[in-house]
Motif scaffolding. Sequence first.
Motif, PDB file in Angstrom:
ATOM      1  N   VAL A  14       0.876  -1.181   0.000  1.00 16.88           N
ATOM      2  CA  VAL A  14       0.000   0.000   0.000  1.00 16.88           C
ATOM      3  C   VAL A  14       0.907   1.222   0.000  1.00 16.88           C
ATOM      4  O   VAL A  14       1.761   1.373   0.876  1.00 16.88           O
ATOM      5  N   ALA A  15       0.713   2.079  -0.989  1.00 14.49           N
ATOM      6  CA  ALA A  15       1.499   3.308  -1.094  1.00 14.49           C
ATOM      7  C   ALA A  15       0.629   4.498  -0.733  1.00 14.49           C
ATOM      8  O   ALA A  15      -0.429   4.705  -1.320  1.00 14.49           O
ATOM      9  N   GLY A  16       1.077   5.223   0.249  1.00 15.68           N
ATOM     10  CA  GLY A  16       0.354   6.400   0.722  1.00 15.68           C
ATOM     11  C   GLY A  16       0.774   6.701   2.145  1.00 15.68           C
ATOM     12  O   GLY A  16       1.787   6.200   2.631  1.00 15.68           O
ATOM     13  N   ASN A  17      -0.010   7.501   2.821  1.00 19.38           N
ATOM     14  CA  ASN A  17       0.299   7.866   4.202  1.00 19.38           C
ATOM     15  C   ASN A  17      -0.126   6.723   5.122  1.00 19.38           C
ATOM     16  O   ASN A  17      -1.176   6.758   5.745  1.00 19.38           O
ATOM     17  N   VAL A  18       0.722   5.712   5.186  1.00 17.41           N
ATOM     18  CA  VAL A  18       0.414   4.489   5.930  1.00 17.41           C
ATOM     19  C   VAL A  18       0.719   4.597   7.422  1.00 17.41           C
ATOM     20  O   VAL A  18       0.392   3.690   8.180  1.00 17.41           O
ATOM     21  N   SER A  19       1.319   5.694   7.844  1.00 20.29           N
ATOM     22  CA  SER A  19       1.712   5.814   9.249  1.00 20.29           C
ATOM     23  C   SER A  19       0.815   6.737  10.066  1.00 20.29           C
ATOM     24  O   SER A  19       1.009   6.854  11.271  1.00 20.29           O
ATOM     25  N   THR A  20      -0.169   7.358   9.428  1.00 21.87           N
ATOM     26  CA  THR A  20      -1.048   8.276  10.160  1.00 21.87           C
ATOM     27  C   THR A  20      -2.445   7.675  10.291  1.00 21.87           C
ATOM     28  O   THR A  20      -3.140   7.486   9.290  1.00 21.87           O
ATOM     29  N   ASP A  66      -1.333  -1.230  -4.204  1.00 18.47           N
ATOM     30  CA  ASP A  66      -2.511  -0.396  -3.968  1.00 18.47           C
ATOM     31  C   ASP A  66      -2.037   1.046  -3.839  1.00 18.47           C
ATOM     32  O   ASP A  66      -1.289   1.386  -2.928  1.00 18.47           O
ATOM     33  N   LEU A  67      -2.476   1.883  -4.760  1.00 22.46           N
ATOM     34  CA  LEU A  67      -2.091   3.303  -4.743  1.00 22.46           C
ATOM     35  C   LEU A  67      -3.152   4.114  -4.023  1.00 22.46           C
ATOM     36  O   LEU A  67      -4.301   4.163  -4.441  1.00 22.46           O
TER      37      LEU A  67
END
Length: 130
Positions: A14-20, A66-67
Amino acid sequence: MKASNFLYYKNWAVAGNVSTEGKYAFKILNSLKNSGFNVVGINPKNITESDFEYMKKTLSNVHVLDLCINPGRGIDIVKAARVAGVDKVLVQPGAESREILDFCNDNGMDVICGCALVELSKRYGNQSIV
């Protein structure tokens, strides 16, 4: 191919803001994990051009990318995914661009615009959704 068909593949990125917490990429990452998928997160804000080799290594065992990211950043991740051998891309609403879709189509990658959370909910019910 439909977005639901991607759920037959167990290794995802998964590419994106995965830490928030509260961001869709975070929710997707955790929902996939809770549903038994092997998933890695890619937070592009922490990646520089010199990390291209790192991204290729990270994506080397991934079946589906997954974008969930701004399309301007997403195209670079899609290019790294192709080099790593990823051939399935799920593009979340708002992450799509003509450049991404054309690149995938021109390079033999299955690309579908859809929502992983919707597909997970249909397949596993709401218990997998964070």
